[in-house]
Design an enzyme around this catalytic site. Structure first.
Site, PDB file in Angstrom:
ATOM      1  N   PHE A  23      44.145 -12.896  -9.221  1.00 52.39           N
ATOM      2  CA  PHE A  23      43.655 -14.124  -8.598  1.00 52.39           C
ATOM      3  C   PHE A  23      42.872 -13.819  -7.315  1.00 52.39           C
ATOM      4  CE2 PHE A  23      45.401 -17.312  -5.377  1.00 52.39           C
ATOM      5  CZ  PHE A  23      44.272 -18.108  -5.392  1.00 52.39           C
ATOM      6  N   ALA A  42      47.278  -5.511   1.069  1.00 58.20           N
ATOM      7  CA  ALA A  42      47.750  -6.895   0.958  1.00 58.20           C
ATOM      8  C   ALA A  42      49.255  -6.934   1.162  1.00 58.20           C
ATOM      9  CB  ALA A  42      47.404  -7.445  -0.427  1.00 58.20           C
ATOM     10  N   TYR A  66      60.018  -7.448  -4.403  1.00 51.96           N
ATOM     11  CA  TYR A  66      58.684  -7.695  -3.832  1.00 51.96           C
ATOM     12  C   TYR A  66      58.726  -7.492  -2.320  1.00 51.96           C
ATOM     13  CZ  TYR A  66      54.248 -10.219  -3.055  1.00 51.96           C
ATOM     14  OH  TYR A  66      52.963 -10.586  -2.709  1.00 51.96           O
TER      15      TYR A  66
END
Ligand code: UDP
Length: 318
Positions: free
Chosen positions: A11, A114, A145
């Site tokens: 994305f 990121a 994560y």
């Protein structure tokens, strides 16, 4: 300029590919396509400055010729995705960061990683500024994560300090826009998909938890500015306009004209109760702040989902 973007078929990655092509760079998009998609970069494939390499960055990547910039965006990034791919998520953040830093060191390239507001976990400080160390459950379901990204930040800083790599860290808060997957499980595609199909809107918990949503075009502008700055500590990028999830559901219902009922579902484990970026650093350093308000951004994104669903023959509202 030759720029490598890992996760470039995702994305945010696909928007970055577009941005750097528009700046005249040669863009090498690297993606293993576990959550990314060739559909996201289809429109770029004919561009002579664009190339795609299908590769899992948790394995070393060798490239011939010079590389000027590396943006490391490869990772599953929605809670549903990283629950489905816990080990690839850990590997993308740890081994993937190590490999992309190794490439940056070998090529003497600028590097941007990121990172995420998830490094703050379920925050006890509000809003979150970069000097807050966070409140993360390392062994919870989101830990794969959160801890991978925290490890990645540590690795990036070590490469900067030990090897002098020109590194940058962006902590990305909730971002939305064109090319999000309808089934990525995040709140915005879920609510929009449900509203457009006439299905119930699934609010987790009582909907009092907050998030702050940034349009991807604003984010990409901030990332581009950061890459070219001589600054190496983390920078929050996000839109500080905070909203409860229940209010957000109402906004999407109104905007879509949908009659879908709201239903309440259990709150997932370790779901942060609040989240809002303090963007003072980005304002001062980059002269950046988001320009696209939620109503405009949501309208644009709803149109995108409407088209997607129409193509699938699954929309009930026009
Ligand atoms: N959420 C929700 N309904 C959904 C999906 C998500 O109420 O169908 C909630 C979720 O519990 C969280 C917030 O929306 O509080 C944002 O979730 P998302 O998965 O988008 O990302 P997060 O910000 O938690 O990483």
């Amino acid at each position: 300029m030759r720029t490598v973007i890992t996760g470039g078929a995702g994305f945010i990655g696909s928007h970055l590919c577009e941005k750097f092509l528009s700046l005249g760079h040669e863009v090498i998009c690297v993606d293993n396509l576990i959550t990314g998609s060739l559909v996201n970069i289809e429109h770029l494939r004919a561009n002579a400055n664009f190339s795609f390499i299908r590769h899992d960055i948790s394995h070393p990547l060798e490239l011939t010729g010079p590389v000027n910039n590396i943006l490391h965006f490869a990772s599953p990034a929605s809670p549903v995705d990283y629950l489905q791919y816990p080990i690839p998520t850990l590997k993308a953040g740890s081994l993937g960061t190590h490999n992309s830093l190794g490439l940056a060191k070998a090529k003497n390239a600028a590097f941007l990683m990121a990172s995420t507001s998830e490094v703050y976990g379920d925050p006890e400080r509000h809003p979150q500024s970069e000097d807050y160390w966070g409140n993360v459950n390392p062994i919870g379901i989101r830990g794969v994560y959160d801890e991978a990204k925290r490890f990645a930040e540590a690795m990036v800083m070590a490469y900067h300090r030990c090897h002098g790599v020109n590194t940058h860290i962006v902590r990305i808060f909730n971002t939305y826009g064109n090319r999000m997957r309808l089934d990525d499980g995040r709140v915005l595609p879920n609510f929009m998909g449900q509203a457009l199909r006439g299905d119930s809107i699934t609010v987790y918990g009582d909907g009092s938890q907050t998030r702050s949503f940034c349009h991807v075009d604003d984010l990409v502008e901030g990332i581009t500015r950061l890459l070219f700055k001589d600054f190496h500590e983390p920078v929050n990028l996000g839109n500080p306009a905070e909203v409860t999830i229940l209010e957000f559901a109402d906004e999407i219902l109104k905007l879509s004209g949908s009659k879908s009922p709201i239903v309440f579902r259990p709150l997932p484990q370790d779901d942060p109760k609040v989240r809002k970026p303090d963007i003072t650093r980005a304002r001062n350093l980059l002269g950046w702040e988001p320009k696209i308000g939620r109503s405009e951004g949501l309208e644009r994104t709803l149109r995108h989902f409407q088209e997607k669903l129409k193509a699938l023959g699954k929309t009930t509202t026009s």
